[in-house]
Design a protein around this motif. Sequence first.
Motif, PDB file in Angstrom:
ATOM      1  N   ARG A  38      13.861 -29.712   1.271  1.00 13.67           N
ATOM      2  CA  ARG A  38      13.338 -30.938   1.794  1.00 13.67           C
ATOM      3  C   ARG A  38      13.761 -31.940   1.032  1.00 13.67           C
ATOM      4  O   ARG A  38      12.919 -32.656   0.308  1.00 13.67           O
ATOM      5  CB  ARG A  38      11.928 -31.055   1.937  1.00 13.67           C
ATOM      6  CG  ARG A  38      11.337 -30.157   3.029  1.00 13.67           C
ATOM      7  CD  ARG A  38       9.876 -30.399   3.404  1.00 13.67           C
ATOM      8  NE  ARG A  38       9.728 -29.644   4.608  1.00 13.67           N
ATOM      9  CZ  ARG A  38       8.563 -29.055   4.811  1.00 13.67           C
ATOM     10  NH1 ARG A  38       7.707 -28.858   4.060  1.00 13.67           N
ATOM     11  NH2 ARG A  38       8.187 -28.305   5.979  1.00 13.67           N
ATOM     12  N   ASN A  39      15.210 -31.946   0.787  1.00 17.17           N
ATOM     13  CA  ASN A  39      15.875 -32.871  -0.329  1.00 17.17           C
ATOM     14  C   ASN A  39      15.037 -32.980  -1.572  1.00 17.17           C
ATOM     15  O   ASN A  39      15.201 -34.023  -2.084  1.00 17.17           O
ATOM     16  CB  ASN A  39      15.928 -34.360   0.326  1.00 17.17           C
ATOM     17  CG  ASN A  39      16.697 -34.399   1.596  1.00 17.17           C
ATOM     18  OD1 ASN A  39      17.897 -33.756   1.737  1.00 17.17           O
ATOM     19  ND2 ASN A  39      16.268 -34.833   2.734  1.00 17.17           N
ATOM     20  N   LEU A  41      12.081 -32.940  -2.600  1.00 18.91           N
ATOM     21  CA  LEU A  41      10.882 -33.613  -2.777  1.00 18.91           C
ATOM     22  C   LEU A  41      10.035 -32.842  -3.659  1.00 18.91           C
ATOM     23  O   LEU A  41      10.008 -31.572  -3.278  1.00 18.91           O
ATOM     24  CB  LEU A  41      10.319 -33.892  -1.449  1.00 18.91           C
ATOM     25  CG  LEU A  41      11.079 -34.951  -0.621  1.00 18.91           C
ATOM     26  CD1 LEU A  41      10.418 -35.068   0.668  1.00 18.91           C
ATOM     27  CD2 LEU A  41      10.887 -36.471  -1.180  1.00 18.91           C
ATOM     28  N   GLN A  42       9.438 -33.638  -4.599  1.00 17.82           N
ATOM     29  CA  GLN A  42       8.529 -32.930  -5.458  1.00 17.82           C
ATOM     30  C   GLN A  42       7.339 -32.151  -4.542  1.00 17.82           C
ATOM     31  O   GLN A  42       6.831 -32.860  -3.621  1.00 17.82           O
ATOM     32  CB  GLN A  42       7.858 -33.831  -6.543  1.00 17.82           C
ATOM     33  CG  GLN A  42       8.554 -33.549  -7.935  1.00 17.82           C
ATOM     34  CD  GLN A  42       7.604 -34.717  -8.912  1.00 17.82           C
ATOM     35  OE1 GLN A  42       6.823 -35.409  -8.446  1.00 17.82           O
ATOM     36  NE2 GLN A  42       8.096 -34.340 -10.126  1.00 17.82           N
ATOM     37  N   SER A  45       9.496 -29.332  -1.410  1.00 17.72           N
ATOM     38  CA  SER A  45      10.767 -28.693  -1.412  1.00 17.72           C
ATOM     39  C   SER A  45      11.336 -27.482  -2.475  1.00 17.72           C
ATOM     40  O   SER A  45      10.657 -27.774  -3.533  1.00 17.72           O
ATOM     41  CB  SER A  45      12.000 -29.691  -1.663  1.00 17.72           C
ATOM     42  OG  SER A  45      13.375 -29.289  -1.382  1.00 17.72           O
ATOM     43  N   ARG A  74      12.390 -33.181 -11.325  1.00  9.83           N
ATOM     44  CA  ARG A  74      11.053 -31.820 -11.154  1.00  9.83           C
ATOM     45  C   ARG A  74      10.424 -31.433 -12.656  1.00  9.83           C
ATOM     46  O   ARG A  74      11.294 -31.658 -13.614  1.00  9.83           O
ATOM     47  CB  ARG A  74      11.357 -30.700 -10.355  1.00  9.83           C
ATOM     48  CG  ARG A  74      12.229 -31.078  -9.193  1.00  9.83           C
ATOM     49  CD  ARG A  74      11.382 -31.616  -7.831  1.00  9.83           C
ATOM     50  NE  ARG A  74      10.334 -30.604  -7.286  1.00  9.83           N
ATOM     51  CZ  ARG A  74      10.897 -29.713  -6.270  1.00  9.83           C
ATOM     52  NH1 ARG A  74      12.183 -29.835  -6.087  1.00  9.83           N
ATOM     53  NH2 ARG A  74      10.304 -28.659  -5.852  1.00  9.83           N
TER      54      ARG A  74
END
Length: 137
Positions: A38-39, A41-42, A45, A74
């Motif tokens: 999911r690109n 995303l913290q 993903s 991240r």
Amino acid sequence: MALKSTLVLRRTYGEQGTNGTIYFDGEKICHTIELPWRNNLQRLSCIPEGCYKLEKRKYTKHGEQIGIPAVLGREAILIHAANNAMKQLLGCIAPVTTLTGEGTGDESARALEKLKALVYSLWEQGDEVFLLIREGR
């Protein structure tokens, strides 16, 4: 000079999760489950493909684990036990013995012990250990 040892994680992406297999010197070590892509995303993903240096990390919740510290955007990415990516992972990688579906597997604790035994033995030899993540089988 430290030797470099590289584990290769080959991934397959799905809607419900990302499944993979970790190899070392061409030998399968274990399967893996992660969140879907999911690109980056913290907490939502799996981490991006690339080559990451693994390091020992101590955490209150999980004890000493294999950490993946240098993930862009991240923090606190670990390799730890989980059998269901959507319910138990926030971007980390979980080794599993058997894949049971997209982002699900079983006997994660056993697979983690096997992976840790390998990585820790390489560290004890003085090697730097890397995880190369790429798509494909």
